[in-house]
Design a protein around this motif. Sequence first.
Motif, PDB file in Angstrom:
ATOM      1  N   THR A   3       0.818  -1.222   0.000  1.00 23.86           N
ATOM      2  CA  THR A   3       0.000   0.000   0.000  1.00 23.86           C
ATOM      3  C   THR A   3       0.845   1.263   0.000  1.00 23.86           C
ATOM      4  N   GLY A   4       2.135   1.134   0.323  1.00 24.91           N
ATOM      5  CA  GLY A   4       2.997   2.312   0.398  1.00 24.91           C
ATOM      6  C   GLY A   4       4.166   2.256  -0.562  1.00 24.91           C
ATOM      7  N   HIS A   5       3.947   1.729  -1.750  1.00 25.18           N
ATOM      8  CA  HIS A   5       5.043   1.566  -2.714  1.00 25.18           C
ATOM      9  C   HIS A   5       5.248   2.848  -3.519  1.00 25.18           C
ATOM     10  N   VAL A   6       6.517   3.227  -3.703  1.00 28.53           N
ATOM     11  CA  VAL A   6       6.849   4.375  -4.550  1.00 28.53           C
ATOM     12  C   VAL A   6       7.922   3.976  -5.553  1.00 28.53           C
ATOM     13  N   ALA A   7       8.062   4.796  -6.584  1.00 27.92           N
ATOM     14  CA  ALA A   7       9.181   4.704  -7.517  1.00 27.92           C
ATOM     15  C   ALA A   7       9.903   6.039  -7.496  1.00 27.92           C
ATOM     16  N   TYR A   8      11.165   6.010  -7.917  1.00 28.89           N
ATOM     17  CA  TYR A   8      11.973   7.225  -8.014  1.00 28.89           C
ATOM     18  C   TYR A   8      12.409   7.385  -9.464  1.00 28.89           C
ATOM     19  N   LEU A   9      12.124   8.550 -10.037  1.00 24.01           N
ATOM     20  CA  LEU A   9      12.437   8.822 -11.438  1.00 24.01           C
ATOM     21  C   LEU A   9      13.496   9.910 -11.515  1.00 24.01           C
ATOM     22  N   PHE A  10      14.686   9.540 -11.969  1.00 21.09           N
ATOM     23  CA  PHE A  10      15.781  10.486 -12.169  1.00 21.09           C
ATOM     24  C   PHE A  10      16.046  10.571 -13.667  1.00 21.09           C
TER      25      PHE A  10
ATOM     26  N   ALA B 263       2.850   5.407 -19.021  1.00 21.49           N
ATOM     27  CA  ALA B 263       2.704   6.736 -19.622  1.00 21.49           C
ATOM     28  C   ALA B 263       4.052   7.444 -19.753  1.00 21.49           C
ATOM     29  N   LEU B 264       5.091   6.883 -19.134  1.00 19.96           N
ATOM     30  CA  LEU B 264       6.429   7.466 -19.255  1.00 19.96           C
ATOM     31  C   LEU B 264       6.964   7.233 -20.669  1.00 19.96           C
ATOM     32  N   PRO B 265       7.897   8.056 -21.122  1.00 17.54           N
ATOM     33  CA  PRO B 265       8.415   7.918 -22.493  1.00 17.54           C
ATOM     34  C   PRO B 265       9.042   6.546 -22.753  1.00 17.54           C
ATOM     35  N   ASP B 266       8.941   6.094 -23.990  1.00 22.64           N
ATOM     36  CA  ASP B 266       9.462   4.778 -24.372  1.00 22.64           C
ATOM     37  C   ASP B 266      10.932   4.558 -24.000  1.00 22.64           C
ATOM     38  N   PRO B 267      11.814   5.577 -24.134  1.00 20.62           N
ATOM     39  CA  PRO B 267      13.232   5.329 -23.806  1.00 20.62           C
ATOM     40  C   PRO B 267      13.527   5.197 -22.309  1.00 20.62           C
ATOM     41  N   THR B 268      12.529   5.419 -21.453  1.00 22.14           N
ATOM     42  CA  THR B 268      12.754   5.324 -20.010  1.00 22.14           C
ATOM     43  C   THR B 268      13.360   3.974 -19.653  1.00 22.14           C
ATOM     44  N   LYS B 269      14.455   3.992 -18.905  1.00 20.56           N
ATOM     45  CA  LYS B 269      15.087   2.753 -18.464  1.00 20.56           C
ATOM     46  C   LYS B 269      14.414   2.268 -17.184  1.00 20.56           C
ATOM     47  N   VAL B 270      14.107   0.987 -17.151  1.00 20.36           N
ATOM     48  CA  VAL B 270      13.365   0.391 -16.043  1.00 20.36           C
ATOM     49  C   VAL B 270      14.316  -0.439 -15.184  1.00 20.36           C
TER      50      VAL B 270
ATOM     51  N   ASN C   7       5.550  -7.293 -22.132  1.00 19.53           N
ATOM     52  CA  ASN C   7       5.144  -7.590 -20.753  1.00 19.53           C
ATOM     53  C   ASN C   7       3.633  -7.820 -20.721  1.00 19.53           C
ATOM     54  N   PRO C   8       3.176  -9.034 -20.422  1.00 20.29           N
ATOM     55  CA  PRO C   8       1.736  -9.314 -20.498  1.00 20.29           C
ATOM     56  C   PRO C   8       0.896  -8.460 -19.557  1.00 20.29           C
ATOM     57  N   PHE C   9       1.472  -8.003 -18.453  1.00 20.15           N
ATOM     58  CA  PHE C   9       0.711  -7.216 -17.488  1.00 20.15           C
ATOM     59  C   PHE C   9       0.485  -5.779 -17.949  1.00 20.15           C
ATOM     60  N   LEU C  10       1.117  -5.418 -19.066  1.00 15.62           N
ATOM     61  CA  LEU C  10       0.893  -4.106 -19.677  1.00 15.62           C
ATOM     62  C   LEU C  10       0.142  -4.234 -21.002  1.00 15.62           C
ATOM     63  N   ARG C  11      -0.252  -5.453 -21.342  1.00  8.79           N
ATOM     64  CA  ARG C  11      -0.818  -5.714 -22.668  1.00  8.79           C
ATOM     65  C   ARG C  11      -2.237  -6.284 -22.559  1.00  8.79           C
ATOM     66  N   TRP C  12      -3.027  -5.667 -21.678  1.00  9.64           N
ATOM     67  CA  TRP C  12      -4.393  -6.142 -21.470  1.00  9.64           C
ATOM     68  C   TRP C  12      -5.279  -5.943 -22.695  1.00  9.64           C
TER      69      TRP C  12
ATOM     70  N   PHE D 124      13.351   3.779 -11.067  1.00 10.14           N
ATOM     71  CA  PHE D 124      13.658   2.765 -10.060  1.00 10.14           C
ATOM     72  C   PHE D 124      12.331   2.377  -9.409  1.00 10.14           C
ATOM     73  N   CYS D 125      11.806   1.221  -9.798  1.00  5.09           N
ATOM     74  CA  CYS D 125      10.404   0.911  -9.506  1.00  5.09           C
ATOM     75  C   CYS D 125      10.217  -0.279  -8.583  1.00  5.09           C
ATOM     76  N   GLY D 126      11.277  -0.737  -7.911  1.00  4.38           N
ATOM     77  CA  GLY D 126      11.121  -1.766  -6.893  1.00  4.38           C
ATOM     78  C   GLY D 126      10.436  -3.009  -7.411  1.00  4.38           C
ATOM     79  N   ASP D 127       9.330  -3.381  -6.745  1.00  6.59           N
ATOM     80  CA  ASP D 127       8.620  -4.615  -7.085  1.00  6.59           C
ATOM     81  C   ASP D 127       7.250  -4.353  -7.699  1.00  6.59           C
ATOM     82  N   THR D 128       7.042  -3.166  -8.255  1.00 10.70           N
ATOM     83  CA  THR D 128       5.777  -2.907  -8.949  1.00 10.70           C
ATOM     84  C   THR D 128       5.854  -3.406 -10.380  1.00 10.70           C
ATOM     85  N   LEU D 129       6.795  -2.890 -11.143  1.00 13.93           N
ATOM     86  CA  LEU D 129       7.002  -3.329 -12.522  1.00 13.93           C
ATOM     87  C   LEU D 129       8.325  -4.067 -12.603  1.00 13.93           C
ATOM     88  N   PHE D 130       8.275  -5.316 -13.058  1.00 18.37           N
ATOM     89  CA  PHE D 130       9.483  -6.091 -13.315  1.00 18.37           C
ATOM     90  C   PHE D 130       9.754  -6.134 -14.815  1.00 18.37           C
ATOM     91  N   ALA D 131      10.949  -6.541 -15.175  1.00 15.62           N
ATOM     92  CA  ALA D 131      11.225  -6.848 -16.571  1.00 15.62           C
ATOM     93  C   ALA D 131      10.342  -8.031 -16.958  1.00 15.62           C
TER      94      ALA D 131
END
Length: 255
Positions: free
Chosen positions: A114-121, A156-163, A216-221, A126-133
């Motif tokens: 319930t308290g998960h965050v990501a950091y975007l530099f 919604a982030l740009p395609d070149p964003t590194k995950v 990624n199937p979880f993004l391809r609903w 840096f998305c922890g355990d929300t989005l995996f490869a």
Amino acid sequence: MKIIQIPLLRDNYGYLLICDKTHQAAIIDPSEGEPVLRRVEQEKVELVAILNTHHHRDHTGGNEALLASHRLKVCGHKSDQGRIFGMTDGVDEGDSVSVGELRGRVLFIPGHTTGHVAYLFDNNLFCGDTLFAAGCGRLFEGSPAEMHSSLQKLIALPDPTKVYCGHEYTENNLRFALTVERKNPKLLARFERVQALRTRGLSTVPSTMEEEKLTNPFLRWDSKEIQTSVAAAAPGTQLDPVSIFAALRKLKDAF
């Protein structure tokens, strides 16, 4: 900016984020302390912060050891006060975090917890355990609707964003993906690349947001093949995005 991936525990990744101008650094999700301290010494940088994506021990287990030898700012979502050791700064959606002259933005992405965050530099997520490869995290505390909303925010982030995700799960994630979308040529090609990397003991992280959207199937609903696979595996599932996501997550949990 310099990003150093640090393998931790069995399959975790921590990330040492270094400001080239000030030689100050932050560690993102330190599972354990000693490997981080060794790398900080090797790089000859000043460790100034811990950025935790969520409270799970395999992402915060090194906090205590690092704080024993360094005075550090410790960031985590504001709701995780008391669940993250040594937390000094409770952050939320849109907040800014700094490492030397680097500036990052906080994204609130609940679902895994319930308290998960990501950091975007810049274009580094840096998305922890929300989005995996090629996958996403289990729903330990959040709902399918929350996780789906969080994933929508990330894609919604740009395609070149590194995950930069928290675990080396890619090969197994792709094996699951092939059970629901085996006709996807991008997915087949990615699986071959990942197998080659893992055979050599190499990391498959980071990926890019473009790659995740394509494989990624979880993004391809909205994939017709995935919808057909879900309908066959879980008859009666509604074909709205949240229901498809929830069904996929249950299938992966049992995979």
